[in-house]
Design an enzyme around this catalytic site. Structure first.
Site: not given
Length: 311
Positions: A97, A172, A192
């Site tokens: 993110h 992550h 992604r």
């Protein structure tokens, strides 16, 4: 109405399972439920006030005004927190993110730091966050292309009660067999980088966002961040654990002052909560929102819950 019981927004992503339905009492008619957004004013999934004739939490707060959020929220341009229950029957995509600056410039919304609290996990299940060692941006890109990215990620066994703080820019993923609470900034921006070649029901692979991920990912080792005595603490949220064993600790008292609202998500057990002359019973999977300035509250029963507020 200072104390609200909330109904979540549901997401049936391809990696989800059915534990939120069978174990957490979620009123969902499908067979696969990946996420329940327990506390959300995000337009991608709004929480709803139970018994409020379909009124969303966002609508309630717009009418209640800024005082309902508390003085500590005045520094934000929007509601700062989003809370989810996540059931990973399969591995989630490897993702990252952006921070606020990048997300505001490129996505017109805020970035996303988050914390995980592991509620339950199957034997030999794992979480991944950060890299096991520093790599170059060039190697990062090469491993995405070759499908070997997992080899250099920091792999950690999942344990019930485990806490992880995932700062913006940290790569992550949640491994199969893990059910956790995610408390995060109020954002839905995800890049992604790897999705195991999976396809949806129409045979299409999900979109990857490699170029943007290369822009924002910290390619160094994962950094630990202690928040003792809290489970997690950052600019956007502080998280504490509430625990009543029904024997030694049968009652918990606290106060919701004018500084911040309080969110309570029940992870185990049941009991009752009283605040400002109102009383509500609760069970595993229930979520409550108490407005700032509501005063003293009392929780009784046998339960485990997470309390979130803005410090």
């Amino acid at each position: 109405m200072p104390m609200l019981k909330l109904e979540p927004s549901f997401k049936d992503y391809i990696w989800g399972g059915n534990k939120l339905i069978t174990k957490f009492n979620k009123n969902y008619q499908g067979e696969r439920l990946a996420e329940s957004w327990e506390l959300s004013v995000h337009p991608d999934g709004l929480s709803v006030v139970a018994g409020g004739a379909g009124k969303s939490l966002r609508e309630y707060l717009e009418r209640a005004g800024e005082k309902a959020l508390g003085k500590n929220c005045e520094r934000f341009n929007e509601f700062p927190v989003l809370i989810k229950l996540i059931d990973a029957k399969q591995d989630l995509s490897v993702q990252v993110h952006p921070d606020d600056a990048y997300a505001l410039k490129n996505e017109n919304q805020y970035g996303k730091s988050e914390m995980w609290y592991v509620v339950e996990c199957e034997p030999d299940s794992y979480l991944y966050y950060g890299f096991a060692k520093s790599i170059s941006p060039g190697e990062f890109c090469e491993r995405i292309e070759s499908g070997t990215l997992m080899e250099v990620l920091n792999k950690v066994p999942a344990e019930k009660g485990g806490v992880f703080f995932i700062e913006a820019g940290t790569i992550h993923t949640i491994g199969a067999g893990v059910l956790l609470v995610e408390i995060q900034q109020n954002s839905n921006v995800t890049y992604r980088v790897y999705d195991y070649g999976r396809t949806d029901k129409d045979g299409n692979q999900r979109e990857l966002h490699v170029e943007k991920a290369l822009d924002v990912t910290d390619t160094g080792p994962a950094a630990s961040k202690s928040a003792v005595p809290h489970l997690a603490k950052c600019e956007h949220f502080t998280v504490d654990k509430l625990y009543l064993d029904g024997r030694i600790v049968r009652e918990l008292r606290g106060e919701v002052n004018e500084l911040s609202f309080l969110s309570i998500v029940v992870l185990e057990g049941g009991g009752g909560i009283r605040c400002a002359g109102e009383s509500m019973e609760f069970k595993k999977g229930d979520s409550f929102f108490i407005t700032a300035g509501s005063g003293e509250y009392t929780i009784t029963g046998t339960c485990e819950a997470l309390a979130t507020y803005v410090g």
